[in-house]
Write a protein that holds these residues in place. Structure first.
Motif, short mmCIF file in Angstrom:
data_model
loop_
_atom_site.label_atom_id
_atom_site.label_comp_id
_atom_site.label_asym_id
_atom_site.label_seq_id
_atom_site.Cartn_x
_atom_site.Cartn_y
_atom_site.Cartn_z
N LEU B 83 0.83 -1.21 0.00
CA LEU B 83 0.00 0.00 0.00
C LEU B 83 0.87 1.26 0.00
N ILE B 84 1.94 1.23 0.77
CA ILE B 84 2.83 2.39 0.80
C ILE B 84 3.51 2.57 -0.57
N ASP B 85 3.97 1.47 -1.14
CA ASP B 85 4.56 1.55 -2.48
C ASP B 85 3.57 2.14 -3.48
N ALA B 86 2.30 1.73 -3.35
CA ALA B 86 1.28 2.20 -4.30
C ALA B 86 1.10 3.71 -4.18
N LEU B 87 1.06 4.21 -2.96
CA LEU B 87 0.92 5.66 -2.76
C LEU B 87 2.12 6.39 -3.37
N GLU B 88 3.31 5.85 -3.13
CA GLU B 88 4.52 6.47 -3.67
C GLU B 88 4.51 6.46 -5.20
N GLU B 89 3.88 5.42 -5.74
CA GLU B 89 3.82 5.27 -7.20
C GLU B 89 2.76 6.18 -7.82
N GLY B 90 1.92 6.80 -6.94
CA GLY B 90 0.94 7.74 -7.46
C GLY B 90 -0.49 7.22 -7.49
N PHE B 91 -0.74 6.08 -6.86
CA PHE B 91 -2.10 5.55 -6.77
C PHE B 91 -2.84 6.16 -5.58
N ASP B 92 -4.14 6.42 -5.75
CA ASP B 92 -5.03 6.52 -4.60
C ASP B 92 -5.32 5.10 -4.12
N ILE B 93 -5.85 4.97 -2.90
CA ILE B 93 -6.24 3.65 -2.42
C ILE B 93 -7.70 3.71 -1.97
N ALA B 94 -8.48 2.68 -2.32
CA ALA B 94 -9.87 2.61 -1.87
C ALA B 94 -10.10 1.29 -1.14
N SER B 95 -10.82 1.37 -0.03
CA SER B 95 -10.99 0.20 0.83
C SER B 95 -12.33 0.22 1.53
N GLY B 96 -12.89 -0.97 1.72
CA GLY B 96 -14.10 -1.11 2.51
C GLY B 96 -13.84 -1.88 3.80
N LEU B 97 -12.57 -1.99 4.17
CA LEU B 97 -12.22 -2.74 5.37
C LEU B 97 -12.70 -2.04 6.63
N HIS B 98 -12.98 -2.86 7.66
CA HIS B 98 -13.29 -2.29 8.98
C HIS B 98 -12.10 -1.52 9.52
N ASN B 99 -10.93 -2.07 9.33
CA ASN B 99 -9.69 -1.39 9.72
C ASN B 99 -9.46 -0.26 8.71
N LEU B 100 -9.81 0.96 9.13
CA LEU B 100 -9.77 2.08 8.18
C LEU B 100 -8.35 2.44 7.77
N LEU B 101 -8.22 2.82 6.51
CA LEU B 101 -6.92 3.31 6.02
C LEU B 101 -6.50 4.53 6.82
N ARG B 102 -7.47 5.39 7.12
CA ARG B 102 -7.13 6.65 7.80
C ARG B 102 -6.69 6.46 9.25
N GLU B 103 -6.87 5.24 9.75
CA GLU B 103 -6.39 4.97 11.12
C GLU B 103 -4.94 4.51 11.12
N GLU B 104 -4.36 4.34 9.95
CA GLU B 104 -2.97 3.91 9.84
C GLU B 104 -2.08 5.13 9.62
N GLU B 105 -1.35 5.50 10.64
CA GLU B 105 -0.59 6.75 10.58
C GLU B 105 0.39 6.79 9.42
N ASP B 106 1.05 5.66 9.15
CA ASP B 106 2.04 5.65 8.08
C ASP B 106 1.38 5.89 6.72
N LEU B 107 0.23 5.27 6.49
CA LEU B 107 -0.47 5.49 5.22
C LEU B 107 -0.90 6.95 5.08
N VAL B 108 -1.41 7.50 6.16
CA VAL B 108 -1.85 8.90 6.13
C VAL B 108 -0.67 9.81 5.80
N ALA B 109 0.46 9.55 6.43
CA ALA B 109 1.64 10.41 6.22
C ALA B 109 2.15 10.30 4.79
N VAL B 110 2.24 9.08 4.28
CA VAL B 110 2.75 8.90 2.92
C VAL B 110 1.77 9.48 1.90
N ALA B 111 0.48 9.27 2.13
CA ALA B 111 -0.53 9.82 1.21
C ALA B 111 -0.40 11.34 1.16
#
Lengths: 333, 333
Positions: B83-111
């Motif tokens: 997921l981090i590689d994808a953000l760095e590569e220029g992708f947005d990420i979409a998810s329906g997981l209970h574990n929210l993407l926005r609760e992951e500090e590293d993803l938020v920072a890289v995004a």
């Protein structure tokens, strides 16, 4: 759970109506209403002893309840000074304002320092379960309306009062902010996440004595397109044994919905009962509560008699006549 | 709105079923499904080109969609690296997981660093209005079920496909996470605050051409006590001109509610139509969609014919037979 008794904060209420939360507490839980705190220019009066914070604290008050709507939707500096003093004096604060206490950094900081609690009753404080539909012990009554704001809360509170006087076991179960502030507990149903609505009502009305009645405060109407989903969650989550139909006969259209006519009491009875039987096949419609405030005494009595005859159910205006006949109807369920 | 086309992330899916979100996108919006990204041990296969991030980016993919359920409800370190590689590569990420993407500090920072968007489709991203019930132009169809998970989303998607093939104007309107990921837009109704449920559906299905159909994804059931309030908000917020009844005939009790029997199709028809007419007096029940996956072909066809005769409405299994007859029924409304 909000600690009682209360000191009722009336602030600088421009008139009596602005303090309707305080009025509700005074009317329905006078034992919680130790005194009132009025600021300069306050035009509301609950006919309670005026107390400053120290006097109210000495008299045993635990929570300062904001019993008045604020102007412009913001907590003014003048109010803020009183609220901070109250926290320092050892009061919790309870509020149903849109402007949440918890959004005010100074209040949060002072509450933390003094170990006090800020109750924003508009916001759920519990993580409610998903409803499981399992049959609970004890009995439940739900007020359902032809429209919003036709007297469902008033009916349930009047019924609670009458049942207590008769020595029946009952508990008013609040589902809106005014009801929560009046009783100190409840579910702010309109602010609950969709999936947990029915579960929040199961949580609110747990197993109880076989002869105990939960009197569940209704919300919205099955016929009000803006809020019918909230009402539906009460009908299924509440698992009512008894429904009371509530109506205001002079209204020309659904509240806030020009062009939408009110349903008949027959339509409300049939629709609400059909849906309620999904959750509790033994549910019955036991009575009708009519808000006749816009009718003369003669008109009102004639209307009540006519509805009673047409519907074949005890029909009262609990404000004019008390709720004893509705309580008697519940006693027979 | 999620940018398309997608690279479908299948992760380390233990089997095909775990990747049902990816399967839905592949089945219903193949033009969005540019390729699949599979990690070591992945047991799911959408029969799409396997692509790494660089290849997918070069091919034009905009968003990495998590098309698989995660094990244990947490985003694993192995997933995180992709997921981090994808953000760095220029992708947005979409998810329906209970574990929210926005609760992951590293993803938020890289995004943030790379200016990318994290779409958690379980959480509303819009402040919805309160419903006003005002009649909207264009037409709307809602699928209502005797129970949850009887094929309401499938029915609406199949109908959308059939109507497009016939040259009719239609839009599938997603109200759940899978539908939102499939189409890139919608309302996660089960996560909306109670007071705004019906308003969110009005927002989702605005004024449109007179001959345009919104095909609204149903949720829950009016007869499912856990979720009926959500369904009610669809019936009134959706203002449907047409209802399609959905049913799964082999189910022994309501999903998750042992002891609760399914209603008959007649009961669903009568209750849903009575309630829908409050919001739109011209609403009609136009057809029936039956999920016959647990029946043999002979049993299924016999059952469909029997229901069609009893109910007097076109009755199909859209998985076996397509939804053309339902589309034809809508064309006549």
């Amino acid at each position: 759970m909000i600690e009682t008794p209360y000191l009722l904060f009336l602030g600088d209420a421009p008139d009596q109506l602005a303090a309707k939360v305080a009025q509700g507490i005074k009317d329905w839980r006078p034992e919680y209403a130790l005194g009132q705190f009025r600021m300069e220019g306050c035009k509301a009066d609950m006919k309670l002893p005026d107390m400053d914070l120290k006097a109210a604290k000495a008299a045993g008050a635990k929570t300062l309840v904001i019993g008045v709507a604020n102007r412009g939707g913001v907590i003014s500096p003048a109010w803020k000074r009183v609220l901070i003093d109250a926290l320092e004096e050892g009061f919790d604060i309870a509020s149903g304002l849109h402007n949440l206490l918890r959004e005010e950094e100074d209040l949060v900081a002072v509450a933390k320092t003094f170990g006090r609690t800020l109750h924003d009753v508009r916001i759920p404080s519990v993580k409610y379960p998903i409803a499981n539909g399992v049959k609970r012990t004890g009995k439940r009554c739900l007020a359902v309306g032809t429209d919003c704001s036709v007297g469902k809360m008033y009916t349930a509170l009047a019924l609670d009062k009458s049942m207590r006087e008769k020595g029946m076991k009952s508990t008013f179960r609040a589902t809106g902010q005014t009801g929560i502030l009046i009783t100190g507990d409840g579910v702010p149903l309109d602010a609950v996440i969709a999936d947990f609505m029915a579960g929040s009502i199961e949580y609110l009305t747990p197993d109880n004595d076989a002869d105990h009645w939960d009197l569940i405060e209704g919300q919205g109407s099955l016929f009000h397109v803006s809020y019918s989903g909230v009402t539906m969650a009460l009908v299924h989550g509440g698992q009512p044994d008894a429904l009371i139909l509530c109506h205001e006969p002079t209204r020309e259209h659904m509240r806030g919905l020009p062009g939408f006519k009110l349903p008949t009491l027959e339509a409300l009875r049939d629709t609400a009962l059909t849906l309620a039987k999904v959750g509790n096949p033994d549910c019955k419609v036991v009575g009708i509560s009519v808000n006749t405030q816009h009718m003369s005494e003669d008109e009102a009595l004639a209307y009540l008699a006519k509805v009673e005859k047409e519907m074949g159910l005890p029909t009262v205006d609990p404000f004019r006549q008390g709720a004893d006949r509705l309580a008697d109807a519940l006693a027979e369920v």
